[in-house]
Design a protein around this motif. Structure first.
Motif, PDB file in Angstrom:
ATOM      1  N   ASP A   1     -35.246 -63.841  28.440  1.00  0.00           N
ATOM      2  CA  ASP A   1     -36.308 -62.895  28.763  1.00  0.00           C
ATOM      3  C   ASP A   1     -37.632 -63.500  28.330  1.00  0.00           C
ATOM      4  N   GLN A   2     -38.552 -63.605  29.279  1.00  0.00           N
ATOM      5  CA  GLN A   2     -39.881 -64.147  29.004  1.00  0.00           C
ATOM      6  C   GLN A   2     -39.817 -65.492  28.283  1.00  0.00           C
ATOM      7  N   GLY A   3     -38.888 -66.337  28.762  1.00  0.00           N
ATOM      8  CA  GLY A   3     -38.784 -67.689  28.223  1.00  0.00           C
ATOM      9  C   GLY A   3     -38.085 -67.808  26.900  1.00  0.00           C
ATOM     10  N   GLU A   4     -37.462 -66.728  26.428  1.00  0.00           N
ATOM     11  CA  GLU A   4     -36.762 -66.759  25.159  1.00  0.00           C
ATOM     12  C   GLU A   4     -35.295 -66.398  25.345  1.00  0.00           C
ATOM     13  N   LEU A   5     -34.433 -67.020  24.538  1.00  0.00           N
ATOM     14  CA  LEU A   5     -33.033 -66.623  24.481  1.00  0.00           C
ATOM     15  C   LEU A   5     -32.959 -65.449  23.506  1.00  0.00           C
ATOM     16  N   ILE A   6     -32.748 -64.253  24.054  1.00  0.00           N
ATOM     17  CA  ILE A   6     -32.820 -63.065  23.201  1.00  0.00           C
ATOM     18  C   ILE A   6     -31.445 -62.595  22.727  1.00  0.00           C
ATOM     19  N   GLU A   7     -30.386 -63.037  23.413  1.00  0.00           N
ATOM     20  CA  GLU A   7     -29.064 -62.548  23.034  1.00  0.00           C
ATOM     21  C   GLU A   7     -28.001 -63.395  23.723  1.00  0.00           C
ATOM     22  N   GLU A   8     -26.865 -63.562  23.068  1.00  0.00           N
ATOM     23  CA  GLU A   8     -25.726 -64.229  23.684  1.00  0.00           C
ATOM     24  C   GLU A   8     -24.443 -63.721  23.047  1.00  0.00           C
ATOM     25  N   GLY A   9     -23.356 -63.795  23.820  1.00  0.00           N
ATOM     26  CA  GLY A   9     -22.083 -63.339  23.301  1.00  0.00           C
ATOM     27  C   GLY A   9     -21.064 -63.241  24.412  1.00  0.00           C
ATOM     28  N   PRO A  10     -19.843 -62.847  24.088  1.00  0.00           N
ATOM     29  CA  PRO A  10     -18.830 -62.677  25.124  1.00  0.00           C
ATOM     30  C   PRO A  10     -19.238 -61.563  26.086  1.00  0.00           C
ATOM     31  N   PRO A  11     -18.749 -61.622  27.324  1.00  0.00           N
ATOM     32  CA  PRO A  11     -19.180 -60.635  28.327  1.00  0.00           C
ATOM     33  C   PRO A  11     -18.997 -59.193  27.898  1.00  0.00           C
ATOM     34  N   GLU A  12     -17.860 -58.882  27.276  1.00  0.00           N
ATOM     35  CA  GLU A  12     -17.620 -57.486  26.915  1.00  0.00           C
ATOM     36  C   GLU A  12     -18.658 -56.980  25.930  1.00  0.00           C
ATOM     37  N   GLN A  13     -19.144 -57.869  25.067  1.00  0.00           N
ATOM     38  CA  GLN A  13     -20.189 -57.470  24.109  1.00  0.00           C
ATOM     39  C   GLN A  13     -21.520 -57.252  24.829  1.00  0.00           C
ATOM     40  N   ILE A  14     -21.899 -58.208  25.674  1.00  0.00           N
ATOM     41  CA  ILE A  14     -23.200 -58.123  26.339  1.00  0.00           C
ATOM     42  C   ILE A  14     -23.260 -56.922  27.281  1.00  0.00           C
ATOM     43  N   PHE A  15     -22.185 -56.687  28.016  1.00  0.00           N
ATOM     44  CA  PHE A  15     -22.236 -55.648  29.038  1.00  0.00           C
ATOM     45  C   PHE A  15     -21.922 -54.252  28.514  1.00  0.00           C
ATOM     46  N   THR A  16     -21.245 -54.158  27.394  1.00  0.00           N
ATOM     47  CA  THR A  16     -20.900 -52.829  26.896  1.00  0.00           C
ATOM     48  C   THR A  16     -21.654 -52.445  25.630  1.00  0.00           C
ATOM     49  N   ALA A  17     -22.084 -53.422  24.852  1.00  0.00           N
ATOM     50  CA  ALA A  17     -22.786 -53.096  23.607  1.00  0.00           C
ATOM     51  C   ALA A  17     -23.878 -54.118  23.314  1.00  0.00           C
ATOM     52  N   PRO A  18     -24.841 -54.286  24.225  1.00  0.00           N
ATOM     53  CA  PRO A  18     -25.903 -55.267  23.979  1.00  0.00           C
ATOM     54  C   PRO A  18     -26.734 -54.856  22.767  1.00  0.00           C
ATOM     55  N   ALA A  19     -27.142 -55.862  21.995  1.00  0.00           N
ATOM     56  CA  ALA A  19     -27.862 -55.583  20.755  1.00  0.00           C
ATOM     57  C   ALA A  19     -29.364 -55.449  20.967  1.00  0.00           C
ATOM     58  N   HIS A  20     -29.895 -56.107  21.999  1.00  0.00           N
ATOM     59  CA  HIS A  20     -31.348 -56.184  22.163  1.00  0.00           C
ATOM     60  C   HIS A  20     -31.823 -55.144  23.172  1.00  0.00           C
ATOM     61  N   ALA A  21     -32.933 -54.513  22.864  1.00  0.00           N
ATOM     62  CA  ALA A  21     -33.476 -53.479  23.758  1.00  0.00           C
ATOM     63  C   ALA A  21     -33.815 -54.046  25.132  1.00  0.00           C
ATOM     64  N   ARG A  22     -34.310 -55.278  25.164  1.00  0.00           N
ATOM     65  CA  ARG A  22     -34.667 -55.864  26.465  1.00  0.00           C
ATOM     66  C   ARG A  22     -33.422 -56.165  27.292  1.00  0.00           C
ATOM     67  N   THR A  23     -32.307 -56.518  26.640  1.00  0.00           N
ATOM     68  CA  THR A  23     -31.047 -56.687  27.358  1.00  0.00           C
ATOM     69  C   THR A  23     -30.601 -55.355  27.947  1.00  0.00           C
ATOM     70  N   ARG A  24     -30.669 -54.305  27.154  1.00  0.00           N
ATOM     71  CA  ARG A  24     -30.262 -52.984  27.640  1.00  0.00           C
ATOM     72  C   ARG A  24     -31.105 -52.559  28.830  1.00  0.00           C
ATOM     73  N   ALA A  25     -32.404 -52.811  28.771  1.00  0.00           N
ATOM     74  CA  ALA A  25     -33.288 -52.440  29.881  1.00  0.00           C
ATOM     75  C   ALA A  25     -32.944 -53.238  31.132  1.00  0.00           C
ATOM     76  N   PHE A  26     -32.691 -54.542  30.967  1.00  0.00           N
ATOM     77  CA  PHE A  26     -32.326 -55.378  32.118  1.00  0.00           C
ATOM     78  C   PHE A  26     -31.028 -54.893  32.755  1.00  0.00           C
ATOM     79  N   LEU A  27     -30.026 -54.607  31.937  1.00  0.00           N
ATOM     80  CA  LEU A  27     -28.737 -54.180  32.477  1.00  0.00           C
ATOM     81  C   LEU A  27     -28.834 -52.802  33.132  1.00  0.00           C
ATOM     82  N   ARG A  28     -29.675 -51.928  32.612  1.00  0.00           N
ATOM     83  CA  ARG A  28     -29.862 -50.624  33.263  1.00  0.00           C
ATOM     84  C   ARG A  28     -30.409 -50.805  34.668  1.00  0.00           C
ATOM     85  N   ARG A  29     -31.326 -51.763  34.827  1.00  0.00           N
ATOM     86  CA  ARG A  29     -31.889 -52.027  36.156  1.00  0.00           C
ATOM     87  C   ARG A  29     -30.871 -52.697  37.071  1.00  0.00           C
ATOM     88  N   THR A  30     -30.080 -53.599  36.497  1.00  0.00           N
ATOM     89  CA  THR A  30     -29.189 -54.444  37.294  1.00  0.00           C
ATOM     90  C   THR A  30     -27.882 -53.751  37.646  1.00  0.00           C
TER      91      THR A  30
END
Length: 270
Positions: free
Chosen positions: A228-257
Motif C-alpha cells: 500500500d502506497q509503496g510499503e509492505l504493510i502486512e504479510e502472512g498465510p492466506p487464511e490470516q490475511i483474508f479472514t483476520a487482517p491486522a492492518h486497517a489499510r488491508t481491511r479497507a482494501f479487502l472490503r473494496r475487493t
C-alpha cells in the motif's frame, strides 16, 4: 516461511522513485524455494514496480536484490559500495528468473512452437531438436499441444498467455514472476491460465505473483503480501490475511475487493 528453506530471492530495503513520486519505500521480502508468494494491493501500490525490480527490468534507487544468494546486477566491493555488473553477467543471472507479463509479448511472426524454442536455442545453446522436443512437452503441459503451428493472431488471449508461460519454462528458471497475468484476458479465459499456474505451484515451482485474483491468492498462495502506497504493510498465510487482517489499510482494501456479487432482481415478464 520456513526459516530453514533455501532462499531463492531476497529483496532488502528497496526504494524507487519516479521523479518526485515515491513508488517503493523500503520493501524487504524473501522468497523460499517452492514457495508461492502473491502480492496484492490497490492499483498504484507499487506491486508491478516491485516485481520488475526483482529481475532489474526496473532499476531501483537503493537497496539490494539477491537471487540464489548472489547480488543481482551489481558487484559489492570490500568497503560496501556497489557498482553495476556487466550486461553479460546480468543476462546470465536473468536466466534463472522467468517473467510472464500482462500482455504476453509473443513474437507475432513466429508460431507458438517457434516462440518457445527461440531463447533455448540462441541463449542456452540447446540443440534445435532437443529444444523442439522440450517445447512440445511444455505445450502439452499447458494444454496446447495442438496449437504448436499457430501464430499468436490465431490464438485467444488465454492461449497466448499459456504459450508465454511455456516460453518462460523453457529457460528452466529457478523462479517465475507473474505481473498480473490475467488482467488483459477476457473473463472466460482467465480460468485456464490460473489453472496452469495452480498446477505449476503444485509441482513446486517458486512463484511471485502480482494479481487481483483474490480466489487464486486464497487457494494457491503460501503467503500473501499486501502493498500500500509503496510499503509492505502486512504479510502472512492466506487464511490470516483474508479472514483476520491486522492492518486497517488491508481491511479497507479487502472490503473494496471482496464485495459480494449484487443480488439481481428477476426479469419482469414481457
Amino acid at each position: 516461511m520456513n526459516q530453514t528453506a533455501e532462499i531463492i530471492i531476497e529483496a532488502s530495503d528497496v526504494h524507487k522513485s519516479f521523479g518526485a513520486t515515491k513508488v517503493l519505500n523500503g520493501i524487504s521480502l524473501s522468497v523460499a524455494k517452492g514457495e508461492v508468494v502473491v502480492l496484492i494491493g490497490s492499483s498504484g501500490s507499487g506491486k508491478t514496480t516491485f516485481i520488475r525490480c526483482l529481475n532489474l527490468l526496473e532499476t531501483f534507487d537503493s537497496g539490494r536484490v539477491r537471487v540464489n544468494g548472489r547480488l543481482l546486477g551489481y558487484v559489492e566491493r570490500a568497503n560496501g559500495d556497489v557498482v553495476r555488473d556487466s550486461a553479460r553477467e546480468l543476462a546470465r543471472q536473468r536466466r534463472d528468473i522467468g517473467m510472464v507479463f500482462q500482455r504476453f509479448n509473443l513474437f507475432p511472426h513466429m508460431t507458438a512452437l517457434e516462440n518457445i524454442v527461440e531463447a533455448p536455442i540462441h541463449v542456452l545453446k540447446t540443440p534445435k531438436g532437443d529444444a523442439i522436443q522440450e517445447a512440445k512437452r511444455l505445450l502439452a503441459r499447458v494444454g496446447l499441444v495442438d496449437r504448436a503451428d499457430h501464430y499468436p493472431s490465431q490464438l485467444s488471449g488465454g492461449q497466448q498467455q499459456r504459450v508465454a508461460i511455456a516460453r518462460a519454462l523453457a529457460m528452466q528458471p529457478k523462479v517465475l514472476l507473474f505481473d498480473e497475468p490475467t488482467s488483459a484476458l477476457d473473463p472466460e479465459t482467465v480460468g485456464e491460465v490460473l489453472q496452469v499456474m495452480k498446477e505449476l505451484a503444485e509441482d513446486g515451482m517458486t512463484m511471485v505473483v502480482v494479481t487481483h485474483e483474490m480466489e487464486f491468492a486464497r487457494e494457491v498462495a503460501h503467503r500473501v503480501v499486501v502493498l500500500d502506497q509503496g510499503e509492505l504493510i502486512e504479510e502472512g498465510p492466506p487464511e490470516q490475511i483474508f479472514t483476520a487482517p491486522a492492518h486497517a489499510r488491508t481491511r479497507a482494501f479487502l472490503r473494496r475487493t471482496l464485495k459480494p456479487a449484487p443480488v439481481l432482481a428477476p426479469l419482469s415478464p414481457t
